[in-house]
Design a protein around this motif. Sequence first.
Motif, PDB file in Angstrom:
ATOM      1  N   ASP A   1      -5.980  -4.961 -10.227  1.00 46.07           N
ATOM      2  CA  ASP A   1      -5.762  -5.726 -11.458  1.00 46.07           C
ATOM      3  C   ASP A   1      -4.370  -6.343 -11.576  1.00 46.07           C
ATOM      4  N   ALA A   2      -3.324  -5.605 -11.232  1.00 44.87           N
ATOM      5  CA  ALA A   2      -1.965  -6.114 -11.448  1.00 44.87           C
ATOM      6  C   ALA A   2      -0.989  -5.384 -10.536  1.00 44.87           C
TER       7      ALA A   2
ATOM      8  N   GLN B   1      -5.912 -12.519 -24.017  1.00 44.04           N
ATOM      9  CA  GLN B   1      -5.899 -13.973 -24.125  1.00 44.04           C
ATOM     10  C   GLN B   1      -7.062 -14.571 -23.347  1.00 44.04           C
TER      11      GLN B   1
ATOM     12  N   GLN C   1      -9.015 -16.547 -20.630  1.00 37.98           N
ATOM     13  CA  GLN C   1      -8.664 -16.771 -19.234  1.00 37.98           C
ATOM     14  C   GLN C   1      -8.808 -18.253 -18.888  1.00 37.98           C
TER      15      GLN C   1
ATOM     16  N   ARG D   1       1.827  -6.257 -19.685  1.00 38.48           N
ATOM     17  CA  ARG D   1       1.443  -7.626 -19.336  1.00 38.48           C
ATOM     18  C   ARG D   1      -0.063  -7.726 -19.105  1.00 38.48           C
ATOM     19  N   PHE D   2      -0.610  -6.710 -18.439  1.00 43.39           N
ATOM     20  CA  PHE D   2      -2.034  -6.740 -18.144  1.00 43.39           C
ATOM     21  C   PHE D   2      -2.858  -6.715 -19.426  1.00 43.39           C
TER      22      PHE D   2
ATOM     23  N   THR E   1       3.966  -3.540 -16.295  1.00 43.97           N
ATOM     24  CA  THR E   1       2.703  -4.035 -15.743  1.00 43.97           C
ATOM     25  C   THR E   1       1.556  -3.797 -16.718  1.00 43.97           C
TER      26      THR E   1
ATOM     27  N   ALA F   1      -1.849  -7.707 -22.369  1.00 47.65           N
ATOM     28  CA  ALA F   1      -1.647  -8.972 -23.066  1.00 47.65           C
ATOM     29  C   ALA F   1      -2.481 -10.082 -22.433  1.00 47.65           C
ATOM     30  N   ASP F   2      -2.549 -10.105 -21.106  1.00 46.70           N
ATOM     31  CA  ASP F   2      -3.339 -11.129 -20.424  1.00 46.70           C
ATOM     32  C   ASP F   2      -4.826 -10.982 -20.737  1.00 46.70           C
ATOM     33  N   ARG F   3      -5.301  -9.740 -20.822  1.00 50.12           N
ATOM     34  CA  ARG F   3      -6.713  -9.524 -21.097  1.00 50.12           C
ATOM     35  C   ARG F   3      -7.069  -9.919 -22.525  1.00 50.12           C
TER      36      ARG F   3
END
Length: 396
Positions: free
Chosen positions: A20-21, A308, A310, A301-302, A298, A304-306
Amino acid sequence: MKPPADSLLGASLEGRYRIDAPIARGGMSAVYLGVDLRLGRSVAIKVMDARYSGDPQFLRRFEFEARAVAGLKHPGLVAVYDQGIDDGIAFLVMELVEGGSLRELLRERGPMPPHAVSAVADPVLGGLGTAHAAGLVHRDVKPENVLISDAGEVKVADFGLVRAVAEAGVTSASVILGTAAYLSPEQVEAGDADARSDVYSMGVMMFELLTGRTPFRGDTPLALAYQRLSYDVPAPGDVVDGVPEEFDEIVLRATERDPAERYADGYDMRRALLAAADELDLPSFTVPAPRRSAERDTMARFRADRAQPQVPAPPGPNPTRVQSGPATPPPVAAPTPRPDREPAAARTTRPESRFDEQPEPDHNGPVRALIWTTFVLLLAVAVGAVGWWVGQTYLS
Protein backbone atom coordinates in the motif's frame (compact mmCIF):
# COMPACT_ATOMS: atom_id res chain seq x y z
CA MET A 1 10.87 17.56 -9.88
CA LYS A 2 8.79 14.81 -8.35
CA PRO A 3 10.46 11.39 -7.89
CA PRO A 4 9.08 8.61 -10.05
CA ALA A 5 6.25 6.57 -8.61
CA ASP A 6 7.01 3.24 -7.00
CA SER A 7 6.03 0.44 -9.38
CA LEU A 8 5.30 -1.90 -6.46
CA LEU A 9 2.54 0.24 -4.95
CA GLY A 10 -0.79 -1.52 -5.31
CA ALA A 11 0.83 -4.80 -6.34
CA SER A 12 -0.17 -8.06 -4.66
CA LEU A 13 2.70 -10.45 -3.96
CA GLU A 14 1.68 -14.07 -4.49
CA GLY A 15 -1.88 -12.76 -4.80
CA ARG A 16 -2.04 -12.36 -1.02
CA TYR A 17 0.06 -9.44 0.24
CA ARG A 18 -0.97 -6.06 -1.14
CA ILE A 19 1.65 -3.28 -1.00
CA ASP A 20 0.00 0.00 0.00
CA ALA A 21 2.63 2.61 0.92
CA PRO A 22 6.42 2.92 1.46
CA ILE A 23 7.68 3.25 5.04
CA ALA A 24 11.47 3.27 4.69
CA ARG A 25 14.24 2.56 2.18
CA GLY A 26 17.84 1.46 2.64
CA GLY A 27 20.69 0.06 0.62
CA MET A 28 19.50 -3.54 0.95
CA SER A 29 15.73 -3.28 0.95
CA ALA A 30 12.57 -1.21 1.18
CA VAL A 31 9.84 -1.61 3.81
CA TYR A 32 6.18 -1.11 2.94
CA LEU A 33 2.89 -0.89 4.72
CA GLY A 34 0.81 -3.77 3.41
CA VAL A 35 -2.25 -5.93 3.97
CA ASP A 36 -2.56 -9.68 4.25
CA LEU A 37 -5.63 -10.08 2.04
CA ARG A 38 -6.34 -13.58 3.28
CA LEU A 39 -6.35 -12.72 7.01
CA GLY A 40 -7.35 -9.08 6.65
CA ARG A 41 -4.56 -7.68 8.82
CA SER A 42 -2.00 -4.93 8.34
CA VAL A 43 1.59 -6.12 7.93
CA ALA A 44 5.04 -4.77 7.16
CA ILE A 45 6.51 -6.08 3.91
CA LYS A 46 10.28 -5.92 3.39
CA VAL A 47 11.24 -6.17 -0.29
CA MET A 48 14.88 -6.93 -1.03
CA ASP A 49 16.75 -4.95 -3.67
CA ALA A 50 16.64 -6.47 -7.15
CA ARG A 51 20.41 -7.20 -7.20
CA TYR A 52 19.92 -9.71 -4.39
CA SER A 53 16.77 -11.27 -5.81
CA GLY A 54 18.74 -12.52 -8.81
CA ASP A 55 21.40 -14.27 -6.74
CA PRO A 56 20.60 -17.98 -6.10
CA GLN A 57 22.94 -18.17 -3.10
CA PHE A 58 21.24 -15.20 -1.49
CA LEU A 59 17.78 -16.64 -2.12
CA ARG A 60 18.71 -19.94 -0.47
CA ARG A 61 20.17 -18.21 2.57
CA PHE A 62 17.26 -15.72 2.69
CA GLU A 63 14.73 -18.56 2.82
CA PHE A 64 16.73 -20.47 5.43
CA GLU A 65 17.14 -17.44 7.71
CA ALA A 66 13.48 -16.44 7.35
CA ARG A 67 12.31 -19.91 8.35
CA ALA A 68 14.64 -19.94 11.36
CA VAL A 69 13.57 -16.50 12.57
CA ALA A 70 9.88 -17.33 12.08
CA GLY A 71 10.32 -20.09 14.66
CA LEU A 72 11.49 -17.67 17.37
CA LYS A 73 8.94 -16.55 19.94
CA HIS A 74 9.73 -13.62 22.23
CA PRO A 75 7.99 -10.27 22.90
CA GLY A 76 11.29 -8.52 22.14
CA LEU A 77 11.40 -9.82 18.55
CA VAL A 78 9.42 -8.60 15.55
CA ALA A 79 7.40 -11.62 14.42
CA VAL A 80 8.07 -12.99 10.93
CA TYR A 81 4.88 -14.29 9.29
CA ASP A 82 5.96 -15.36 5.81
CA GLN A 83 8.59 -15.09 3.10
CA GLY A 84 8.52 -15.66 -0.61
CA ILE A 85 9.72 -14.85 -4.12
CA ASP A 86 7.21 -13.53 -6.60
CA ASP A 87 8.32 -12.84 -10.18
CA GLY A 88 11.91 -12.20 -9.03
CA ILE A 89 10.87 -10.13 -5.99
CA ALA A 90 12.19 -11.54 -2.69
CA PHE A 91 10.10 -10.37 0.23
CA LEU A 92 9.54 -10.89 3.93
CA VAL A 93 6.18 -10.40 5.68
CA MET A 94 6.48 -9.20 9.26
CA GLU A 95 4.48 -7.92 12.19
CA LEU A 96 3.60 -4.23 11.74
CA VAL A 97 4.88 -2.30 14.75
CA GLU A 98 2.86 0.92 14.87
CA GLY A 99 5.16 3.53 16.37
CA GLY A 100 8.72 4.16 15.24
CA SER A 101 12.38 3.24 15.63
CA LEU A 102 14.77 3.80 18.50
CA ARG A 103 16.82 5.99 16.15
CA GLU A 104 13.82 8.26 15.62
CA LEU A 105 13.23 8.41 19.38
CA LEU A 106 16.87 9.39 20.01
CA ARG A 107 16.66 12.16 17.44
CA GLU A 108 13.46 13.41 19.04
CA ARG A 109 14.38 13.21 22.73
CA GLY A 110 18.15 12.87 23.00
CA PRO A 111 20.14 10.64 25.39
CA MET A 112 18.33 8.58 28.01
CA PRO A 113 18.60 8.36 31.79
CA PRO A 114 19.58 4.94 33.18
CA HIS A 115 16.02 3.77 33.91
CA ALA A 116 14.99 4.43 30.28
CA VAL A 117 18.13 2.69 28.96
CA SER A 118 17.29 -0.31 31.10
CA ALA A 119 13.71 -0.35 29.79
CA VAL A 120 15.02 -0.44 26.20
CA ALA A 121 17.87 -2.88 26.70
CA ASP A 122 15.93 -5.45 28.74
CA PRO A 123 13.57 -6.64 25.95
CA VAL A 124 16.26 -6.21 23.27
CA LEU A 125 18.66 -8.45 25.18
CA GLY A 126 15.86 -10.91 25.88
CA GLY A 127 15.11 -11.12 22.16
CA LEU A 128 18.78 -11.47 21.28
CA GLY A 129 19.22 -14.12 23.96
CA THR A 130 16.31 -16.12 22.52
CA ALA A 131 17.90 -16.02 19.08
CA HIS A 132 21.36 -16.85 20.43
CA ALA A 133 19.95 -19.89 22.22
CA ALA A 134 18.61 -21.06 18.86
CA GLY A 135 22.00 -20.59 17.21
CA LEU A 136 21.11 -17.37 15.38
CA VAL A 137 23.13 -14.15 15.31
CA HIS A 138 21.70 -10.76 14.34
CA ARG A 139 24.95 -9.13 13.08
CA ASP A 140 23.35 -5.67 12.76
CA VAL A 141 22.24 -4.49 16.21
CA LYS A 142 21.70 -0.73 16.04
CA PRO A 143 18.94 1.80 16.90
CA GLU A 144 17.46 1.62 13.39
CA ASN A 145 16.68 -2.07 13.95
CA VAL A 146 14.94 -1.56 17.30
CA LEU A 147 11.25 -0.66 16.99
CA ILE A 148 9.01 0.86 19.66
CA SER A 149 5.24 0.52 19.49
CA ASP A 150 2.69 3.04 20.70
CA ALA A 151 2.01 0.66 23.60
CA GLY A 152 5.67 0.86 24.68
CA GLU A 153 6.73 -2.54 23.32
CA VAL A 154 10.41 -2.72 22.30
CA LYS A 155 11.27 -5.19 19.52
CA VAL A 156 14.33 -6.17 17.46
CA ALA A 157 13.87 -6.41 13.69
CA ASP A 158 15.87 -7.70 10.69
CA PHE A 159 17.33 -10.92 12.03
CA GLY A 160 19.29 -12.90 9.45
CA LEU A 161 19.23 -10.39 6.59
CA VAL A 162 22.85 -9.30 6.97
CA ARG A 163 24.09 -12.90 6.85
CA ALA A 164 22.06 -13.57 3.72
CA VAL A 165 23.44 -10.45 2.04
CA ALA A 166 27.01 -11.13 3.18
CA GLU A 167 26.93 -14.60 1.61
CA ALA A 168 25.44 -13.34 -1.64
CA GLY A 169 27.61 -12.81 -4.72
CA VAL A 170 26.87 -9.09 -4.68
CA THR A 171 29.24 -6.56 -3.12
CA SER A 172 27.32 -4.15 -0.92
CA ALA A 173 29.10 -1.15 0.56
CA SER A 174 25.75 -0.14 2.05
CA VAL A 175 26.00 -3.03 4.51
CA ILE A 176 29.21 -1.55 5.93
CA LEU A 177 27.77 1.97 5.78
CA GLY A 178 24.76 1.02 7.87
CA THR A 179 26.66 -0.90 10.54
CA ALA A 180 30.08 0.73 10.75
CA ALA A 181 29.45 2.45 14.08
CA TYR A 182 28.29 -0.77 15.78
CA LEU A 183 30.41 -3.55 14.24
CA SER A 184 32.49 -5.71 16.55
CA PRO A 185 36.27 -5.92 15.99
CA GLU A 186 36.04 -9.50 14.70
CA GLN A 187 33.39 -8.50 12.15
CA VAL A 188 35.67 -5.76 10.85
CA GLU A 189 38.82 -7.85 10.83
CA ALA A 190 37.60 -11.21 9.56
CA GLY A 191 33.88 -10.96 8.92
CA ASP A 192 33.23 -13.48 11.71
CA ALA A 193 30.27 -13.10 14.04
CA ASP A 194 28.71 -15.00 16.91
CA ALA A 195 26.51 -14.14 19.89
CA ARG A 196 29.36 -12.12 21.44
CA SER A 197 29.42 -9.91 18.33
CA ASP A 198 25.82 -8.92 19.01
CA VAL A 199 26.83 -8.28 22.64
CA TYR A 200 29.54 -5.85 21.45
CA SER A 201 27.08 -4.00 19.21
CA MET A 202 24.62 -3.85 22.11
CA GLY A 203 27.33 -2.33 24.31
CA VAL A 204 27.98 0.37 21.69
CA MET A 205 24.25 1.04 21.45
CA MET A 206 23.97 1.37 25.25
CA PHE A 207 26.89 3.83 25.15
CA GLU A 208 24.97 5.89 22.61
CA LEU A 209 21.72 5.75 24.59
CA LEU A 210 23.51 7.06 27.69
CA THR A 211 25.70 9.72 26.04
CA GLY A 212 23.85 10.72 22.88
CA ARG A 213 26.69 9.73 20.54
CA THR A 214 28.63 6.72 19.31
CA PRO A 215 32.16 6.17 20.69
CA PHE A 216 34.15 6.32 17.43
CA ARG A 217 34.54 8.61 14.46
CA GLY A 218 36.06 8.33 10.99
CA ASP A 219 36.13 10.17 7.68
CA THR A 220 34.75 7.10 5.87
CA PRO A 221 32.65 4.13 7.00
CA LEU A 222 35.70 1.90 6.63
CA ALA A 223 37.89 4.20 8.74
CA LEU A 224 35.12 4.39 11.33
CA ALA A 225 34.87 0.60 11.44
CA TYR A 226 38.63 0.13 11.86
CA GLN A 227 38.83 2.46 14.89
CA ARG A 228 37.68 -0.35 17.19
CA LEU A 229 40.69 -2.48 16.25
CA SER A 230 43.01 0.02 17.97
CA TYR A 231 40.83 1.68 20.58
CA ASP A 232 38.54 0.58 23.38
CA VAL A 233 35.06 1.97 23.88
CA PRO A 234 35.35 4.39 26.82
CA ALA A 235 33.08 4.18 29.82
CA PRO A 236 29.98 6.36 29.29
CA GLY A 237 30.67 8.00 32.66
CA ASP A 238 34.04 9.20 31.35
CA VAL A 239 32.23 11.08 28.59
CA VAL A 240 29.22 12.54 30.39
CA ASP A 241 28.35 13.01 34.02
CA GLY A 242 25.62 11.17 35.86
CA VAL A 243 26.11 7.63 34.55
CA PRO A 244 26.12 5.00 37.32
CA GLU A 245 29.31 2.98 37.57
CA GLU A 246 27.22 -0.20 37.29
CA PHE A 247 26.23 0.84 33.75
CA ASP A 248 29.84 1.77 32.94
CA GLU A 249 30.90 -1.75 33.91
CA ILE A 250 28.24 -3.32 31.68
CA VAL A 251 29.28 -1.26 28.65
CA LEU A 252 32.99 -1.87 29.25
CA ARG A 253 32.60 -5.63 29.52
CA ALA A 254 30.22 -5.85 26.55
CA THR A 255 32.70 -3.97 24.34
CA GLU A 256 35.91 -5.77 25.25
CA ARG A 257 37.98 -6.20 22.08
CA ASP A 258 38.62 -9.83 22.97
CA PRO A 259 35.32 -11.70 22.51
CA ALA A 260 36.25 -14.13 25.31
CA GLU A 261 36.13 -11.24 27.80
CA ARG A 262 32.55 -10.23 26.91
CA TYR A 263 29.21 -11.55 28.09
CA ALA A 264 28.58 -14.92 26.48
CA ASP A 265 25.25 -13.96 24.88
CA GLY A 266 22.19 -11.74 25.19
CA TYR A 267 20.85 -13.61 28.21
CA ASP A 268 24.17 -13.24 30.06
CA MET A 269 24.26 -9.49 29.43
CA ARG A 270 20.58 -9.15 30.40
CA ARG A 271 21.26 -10.79 33.78
CA ALA A 272 23.97 -8.20 34.46
CA LEU A 273 21.64 -5.37 33.42
CA LEU A 274 18.79 -6.55 35.66
CA ALA A 275 21.18 -6.98 38.59
CA ALA A 276 22.42 -3.39 38.11
CA ALA A 277 18.88 -2.05 37.81
CA ASP A 278 17.91 -3.85 41.00
CA GLU A 279 20.98 -2.60 42.87
CA LEU A 280 20.27 0.98 41.75
CA ASP A 281 16.54 0.56 42.52
CA LEU A 282 15.65 1.99 39.10
CA PRO A 283 11.94 2.78 38.62
CA SER A 284 9.87 0.92 36.05
CA PHE A 285 9.45 2.84 32.81
CA THR A 286 7.39 2.53 29.64
CA VAL A 287 9.44 3.54 26.61
CA PRO A 288 7.51 6.12 24.55
CA ALA A 289 7.23 5.75 20.80
CA PRO A 290 8.53 8.73 18.83
CA ARG A 291 5.86 11.30 18.07
CA ARG A 292 7.13 11.60 14.50
CA SER A 293 8.29 8.54 12.58
CA ALA A 294 8.40 7.22 9.04
CA GLU A 295 5.80 4.58 9.89
CA ARG A 296 3.46 7.12 11.51
CA ASP A 297 3.79 9.56 8.61
CA THR A 298 3.12 6.75 6.13
CA MET A 299 -0.03 5.69 7.96
CA ALA A 300 -1.30 9.28 8.09
CA ARG A 301 -0.68 9.89 4.39
CA PHE A 302 -2.19 6.56 3.43
CA ARG A 303 -5.36 7.21 5.42
CA ALA A 304 -5.62 10.72 3.96
CA ASP A 305 -5.19 9.40 0.42
CA ARG A 306 -7.86 6.75 0.94
CA ALA A 307 -10.26 9.40 2.19
CA GLN A 308 -9.90 11.37 -1.09
CA PRO A 309 -11.30 10.40 -4.51
CA GLN A 310 -8.71 8.49 -6.54
CA VAL A 311 -7.49 10.18 -9.74
CA PRO A 312 -6.05 7.77 -12.34
CA ALA A 313 -2.39 8.35 -13.19
CA PRO A 314 -1.54 9.49 -16.74
CA PRO A 315 -0.19 6.77 -19.04
CA GLY A 316 3.55 6.51 -19.40
CA PRO A 317 6.52 4.18 -19.18
CA ASN A 318 6.91 1.93 -16.16
CA PRO A 319 8.75 3.90 -13.44
CA THR A 320 11.74 2.47 -11.69
CA ARG A 321 12.38 2.30 -7.99
CA VAL A 322 14.79 4.70 -6.37
CA GLN A 323 17.14 3.40 -3.73
CA SER A 324 18.90 5.57 -1.22
CA GLY A 325 21.31 4.66 1.52
CA PRO A 326 20.92 5.49 5.19
CA ALA A 327 21.91 8.89 6.47
CA THR A 328 25.54 9.45 7.41
CA PRO A 329 25.92 9.53 11.20
CA PRO A 330 26.77 12.92 12.76
CA PRO A 331 30.37 13.70 13.75
CA VAL A 332 31.34 12.49 17.22
CA ALA A 333 34.29 12.80 19.53
CA ALA A 334 37.54 11.08 18.58
CA PRO A 335 38.16 7.76 20.37
CA THR A 336 40.73 7.44 23.10
CA PRO A 337 42.18 4.43 24.87
CA ARG A 338 40.02 3.42 27.83
CA PRO A 339 41.15 5.67 30.72
CA ASP A 340 40.47 5.51 34.41
CA ARG A 341 37.44 7.54 35.45
CA GLU A 342 38.31 11.23 35.24
CA PRO A 343 37.39 13.70 37.99
CA ALA A 344 33.88 15.09 37.63
CA ALA A 345 35.19 18.54 36.72
CA ALA A 346 36.84 17.11 33.58
CA ARG A 347 33.64 15.49 32.30
CA THR A 348 30.77 17.12 30.49
CA THR A 349 27.31 17.01 31.92
CA ARG A 350 24.88 14.66 30.26
CA PRO A 351 23.21 16.52 27.36
CA GLU A 352 19.73 17.78 28.02
CA SER A 353 17.12 15.18 27.26
CA ARG A 354 13.37 15.36 27.01
CA PHE A 355 13.35 12.14 29.02
CA ASP A 356 14.35 14.36 31.95
CA GLU A 357 11.46 16.79 31.56
CA GLN A 358 9.65 17.45 34.83
CA PRO A 359 6.21 19.04 35.27
CA GLU A 360 6.17 22.77 35.94
CA PRO A 361 6.09 23.59 39.67
CA ASP A 362 2.68 24.63 40.99
CA HIS A 363 3.35 27.99 42.66
CA ASN A 364 -0.35 28.44 43.54
CA GLY A 365 -0.54 25.12 45.38
CA PRO A 366 -0.05 26.57 48.94
CA VAL A 367 -2.69 29.28 48.34
CA ARG A 368 -5.21 26.71 47.12
CA ALA A 369 -4.46 24.48 50.11
CA LEU A 370 -5.11 27.39 52.54
CA ILE A 371 -8.42 28.23 50.85
CA TRP A 372 -9.59 24.60 50.99
CA THR A 373 -8.56 24.29 54.66
CA THR A 374 -10.51 27.45 55.57
CA PHE A 375 -13.55 26.22 53.63
CA VAL A 376 -13.52 22.84 55.42
CA LEU A 377 -13.22 24.51 58.86
CA LEU A 378 -16.11 26.88 58.15
CA LEU A 379 -18.22 23.98 56.91
CA ALA A 380 -17.46 22.03 60.09
CA VAL A 381 -18.43 25.02 62.28
CA ALA A 382 -21.67 25.46 60.35
CA VAL A 383 -22.58 21.79 60.66
CA GLY A 384 -21.82 21.90 64.39
CA ALA A 385 -23.97 25.00 64.88
CA VAL A 386 -26.91 23.46 63.03
CA GLY A 387 -26.57 20.29 65.09
CA TRP A 388 -26.54 22.27 68.36
CA TRP A 389 -29.64 24.28 67.30
CA VAL A 390 -31.53 21.10 66.34
CA GLY A 391 -30.59 19.48 69.65
CA GLN A 392 -31.71 22.43 71.69
CA THR A 393 -34.99 22.68 69.81
CA TYR A 394 -35.74 18.95 70.28
CA LEU A 395 -34.92 19.00 74.02
CA SER A 396 -37.07 22.07 74.65
